[in-house]
Scaffold this motif. Sequence first.
Motif, short mmCIF file in Angstrom:
data_model
loop_
_atom_site.label_atom_id
_atom_site.label_comp_id
_atom_site.label_asym_id
_atom_site.label_seq_id
_atom_site.Cartn_x
_atom_site.Cartn_y
_atom_site.Cartn_z
N PHE A 22 -60.39 -75.58 -49.57
CA PHE A 22 -61.49 -75.68 -48.62
C PHE A 22 -61.02 -76.37 -47.33
CE2 PHE A 22 -65.00 -78.29 -46.91
CZ PHE A 22 -65.90 -77.29 -46.57
N LEU A 23 -60.35 -77.52 -47.48
CA LEU A 23 -59.90 -78.28 -46.31
C LEU A 23 -58.84 -77.52 -45.52
CD1 LEU A 23 -59.81 -81.83 -47.87
CD2 LEU A 23 -61.22 -81.10 -45.94
N GLU A 24 -57.91 -76.88 -46.21
CA GLU A 24 -56.87 -76.14 -45.53
C GLU A 24 -57.45 -74.95 -44.76
OE1 GLU A 24 -53.89 -75.49 -48.57
OE2 GLU A 24 -53.28 -77.61 -48.49
N ALA A 25 -58.46 -74.31 -45.32
CA ALA A 25 -59.11 -73.20 -44.62
C ALA A 25 -59.86 -73.70 -43.39
CB ALA A 25 -60.08 -72.49 -45.57
N LYS A 26 -60.50 -74.85 -43.51
CA LYS A 26 -61.28 -75.40 -42.39
C LYS A 26 -60.40 -75.97 -41.29
CE LYS A 26 -65.56 -74.78 -43.57
NZ LYS A 26 -66.54 -74.16 -42.69
N THR A 27 -59.30 -76.63 -41.68
CA THR A 27 -58.47 -77.33 -40.69
C THR A 27 -57.26 -76.51 -40.25
OG1 THR A 27 -57.12 -78.43 -42.38
CG2 THR A 27 -59.13 -79.59 -41.63
N THR A 29 -54.53 -76.44 -41.67
CA THR A 29 -53.41 -77.36 -41.85
C THR A 29 -53.20 -77.62 -43.34
OG1 THR A 29 -53.98 -78.47 -39.79
CG2 THR A 29 -52.54 -79.67 -41.27
N SER A 30 -51.96 -77.78 -43.75
CA SER A 30 -51.66 -78.14 -45.13
C SER A 30 -52.13 -79.58 -45.38
CB SER A 30 -50.16 -78.02 -45.37
OG SER A 30 -49.86 -78.35 -46.70
N VAL A 31 -52.77 -79.79 -46.53
CA VAL A 31 -53.32 -81.10 -46.88
C VAL A 31 -52.75 -81.54 -48.22
CG1 VAL A 31 -55.44 -82.38 -47.35
CG2 VAL A 31 -55.47 -80.54 -45.66
N ALA A 32 -52.38 -82.81 -48.31
CA ALA A 32 -51.90 -83.39 -49.57
C ALA A 32 -53.06 -84.14 -50.24
CB ALA A 32 -50.75 -84.35 -49.31
N PRO A 33 -53.09 -84.20 -51.57
CA PRO A 33 -54.20 -84.85 -52.27
C PRO A 33 -54.44 -86.30 -51.87
CG PRO A 33 -52.91 -83.56 -53.81
CD PRO A 33 -52.16 -83.56 -52.50
N ALA A 34 -53.38 -87.04 -51.55
CA ALA A 34 -53.53 -88.46 -51.20
C ALA A 34 -53.55 -88.70 -49.69
CB ALA A 34 -52.42 -89.27 -51.83
N GLN A 35 -53.54 -87.64 -48.91
CA GLN A 35 -53.52 -87.78 -47.46
C GLN A 35 -54.82 -88.39 -46.94
OE1 GLN A 35 -52.56 -84.13 -45.48
NE2 GLN A 35 -53.10 -84.90 -43.46
N GLU A 36 -54.69 -89.39 -46.08
CA GLU A 36 -55.85 -90.01 -45.43
C GLU A 36 -56.40 -89.01 -44.41
OE1 GLU A 36 -57.55 -92.95 -45.59
OE2 GLU A 36 -56.40 -93.74 -47.27
N ASP A 71 -65.45 -94.28 -47.69
CA ASP A 71 -64.36 -94.49 -48.66
C ASP A 71 -64.31 -93.39 -49.72
OD1 ASP A 71 -63.47 -96.77 -47.42
OD2 ASP A 71 -64.49 -98.14 -48.77
N ASN A 72 -65.44 -92.80 -50.05
CA ASN A 72 -65.48 -91.74 -51.06
C ASN A 72 -64.95 -90.41 -50.55
OD1 ASN A 72 -66.52 -93.25 -53.20
ND2 ASN A 72 -68.60 -92.99 -52.48
N PHE A 73 -64.69 -90.33 -49.24
CA PHE A 73 -64.28 -89.06 -48.63
C PHE A 73 -62.95 -89.16 -47.90
CE2 PHE A 73 -68.80 -89.23 -49.11
CZ PHE A 73 -69.09 -88.00 -49.69
N ARG A 74 -62.24 -90.27 -48.06
CA ARG A 74 -60.99 -90.49 -47.32
C ARG A 74 -59.86 -89.56 -47.73
NH1 ARG A 74 -61.47 -94.55 -43.95
NH2 ARG A 74 -62.88 -96.25 -44.41
N THR A 75 -59.80 -89.20 -49.00
CA THR A 75 -58.74 -88.32 -49.51
C THR A 75 -59.36 -87.30 -50.47
OG1 THR A 75 -58.21 -89.61 -51.49
CG2 THR A 75 -57.09 -90.25 -49.45
N VAL A 76 -58.60 -86.28 -50.76
CA VAL A 76 -59.03 -85.30 -51.76
C VAL A 76 -59.16 -85.99 -53.12
CG1 VAL A 76 -58.32 -83.22 -53.02
CG2 VAL A 76 -58.15 -83.30 -50.52
N GLN A 77 -58.27 -86.92 -53.39
CA GLN A 77 -58.33 -87.65 -54.66
C GLN A 77 -59.63 -88.44 -54.79
OE1 GLN A 77 -54.64 -89.82 -54.33
NE2 GLN A 77 -53.55 -88.34 -55.60
N THR A 78 -60.05 -89.14 -53.73
CA THR A 78 -61.28 -89.93 -53.83
C THR A 78 -62.51 -89.02 -53.94
OG1 THR A 78 -61.43 -90.20 -51.41
CG2 THR A 78 -60.36 -91.98 -52.67
N MET A 79 -62.48 -87.87 -53.28
CA MET A 79 -63.60 -86.94 -53.42
C MET A 79 -63.65 -86.36 -54.83
SD MET A 79 -63.90 -84.91 -49.81
CE MET A 79 -62.15 -84.79 -49.39
N THR A 80 -62.49 -86.09 -55.41
CA THR A 80 -62.44 -85.59 -56.78
C THR A 80 -63.02 -86.62 -57.74
OG1 THR A 80 -60.49 -84.23 -56.29
CG2 THR A 80 -60.87 -84.80 -58.60
N GLU A 81 -62.64 -87.87 -57.57
CA GLU A 81 -63.18 -88.94 -58.42
C GLU A 81 -64.69 -89.06 -58.26
OE1 GLU A 81 -60.93 -92.34 -57.13
OE2 GLU A 81 -59.06 -91.53 -57.94
#
Length: 96
Positions: A22-27, A29-36, A71-81
């Motif tokens: 979703f993020l890569e399609a919107k931006t 740009t390649s996104v990493a799970p822990a990327q701020e 804080d819940n949306f800073r990274t893909v990991q935090t959104m997953t949690e």
Amino acid sequence: MTTEQHTEHVNAESIEKALLSFLEAKTKTSVAPAQELFSSGLVSSMFAMELVVHLEKEYGISIVGTDLRLDNFRTVQTMTELVLRLRDTAETVDGA
């Protein structure tokens, strides 16, 4: 496949993969799970609302109150949690 059917078999890996897509399609740009996402400038605070709507619609959750913290949306990991926690809470309430 409806959203309800889709959300029955979610796990951390599938949520993370879907969010990255979703993020890569919107931006575009390649996104990493822990990327701020915000501090890196990849997404704006305005985009945060789009993320909220996307997560609510895709996973059948409600993100309200204290869960709307950036804080819940800073990274893909935090959104997953966040998604997993809210789904677990909803299942506990529904099953009670």
